[in-house]
Design an enzyme around this catalytic site. Structure first.
Site, PDB file in Angstrom:
ATOM      1  N   CYS A  58       5.142  -4.713  -0.612  1.00 30.86           N
ATOM      2  CA  CYS A  58       3.753  -4.343  -0.318  1.00 30.86           C
ATOM      3  C   CYS A  58       3.116  -3.564  -1.475  1.00 30.86           C
ATOM      4  O   CYS A  58       3.567  -2.471  -1.806  1.00 30.86           O
ATOM      5  CB  CYS A  58       3.769  -3.519   0.981  1.00 30.86           C
ATOM      6  SG  CYS A  58       2.328  -2.513   1.263  1.00 30.86           S
ATOM      7  N   CYS A 116       1.611  -0.128  -0.651  1.00 33.74           N
ATOM      8  CA  CYS A 116       2.702   0.822  -0.373  1.00 33.74           C
ATOM      9  C   CYS A 116       3.172   1.467  -1.674  1.00 33.74           C
ATOM     10  O   CYS A 116       3.481   2.652  -1.714  1.00 33.74           O
ATOM     11  CB  CYS A 116       3.875   0.120   0.300  1.00 33.74           C
ATOM     12  SG  CYS A 116       3.456  -0.612   1.890  1.00 33.74           S
TER      13      CYS A 116
END
Length: 102
Positions: free
Chosen positions: A26, A29
């Protein structure tokens, strides 16, 4: 030392617990990681930060209905008191923690 369950981790006595639901693949993230580190350092000894990989711990993510990642949930005495999805600016995150630790 036995591995603690998620429930045991979030009900840390006397200290709020910030959980970062993330995944290695991600992008946002990865953006959130240094912000999280900065805020954790600012509040060292006052908040516990736990990273939960949703791919390795789908049950924990499902339990708190994590739809998108990153999702940050702040627990106090085992109860979620604040949550936010997406990249959260350091100041906003710091304010959320500050509202729980007096």
């Amino acid at each position: 030392m036995p591995k603690k369950s998620f429930a045991e981790l979030i009900s840390s006595p006397g200290m709020p617990v910030l959980v970062d639901f993330y995944a290695d693949w991600c992008g946002p993230c990865k953006t959130m990681a240094p912000i999280l580190e900065q805020v954790a350092n600012q509040h060292q000894g006052k908040v516990k930060v736990i990273k939960v990989d949703v791919d390795k711990n789908p049950a924990a993510a499902q339990q708190f209905r994590v739809q998108g990642i990153p999702t940050l949930i702040l627990f106090h005495k085992g109860q979620p008191v604040w949550r936010q999805s997406g990249v959260v600016p350091a100041q906003q995150l710091s304010q959320a923690i500050g509202s729980v630790i007096q």
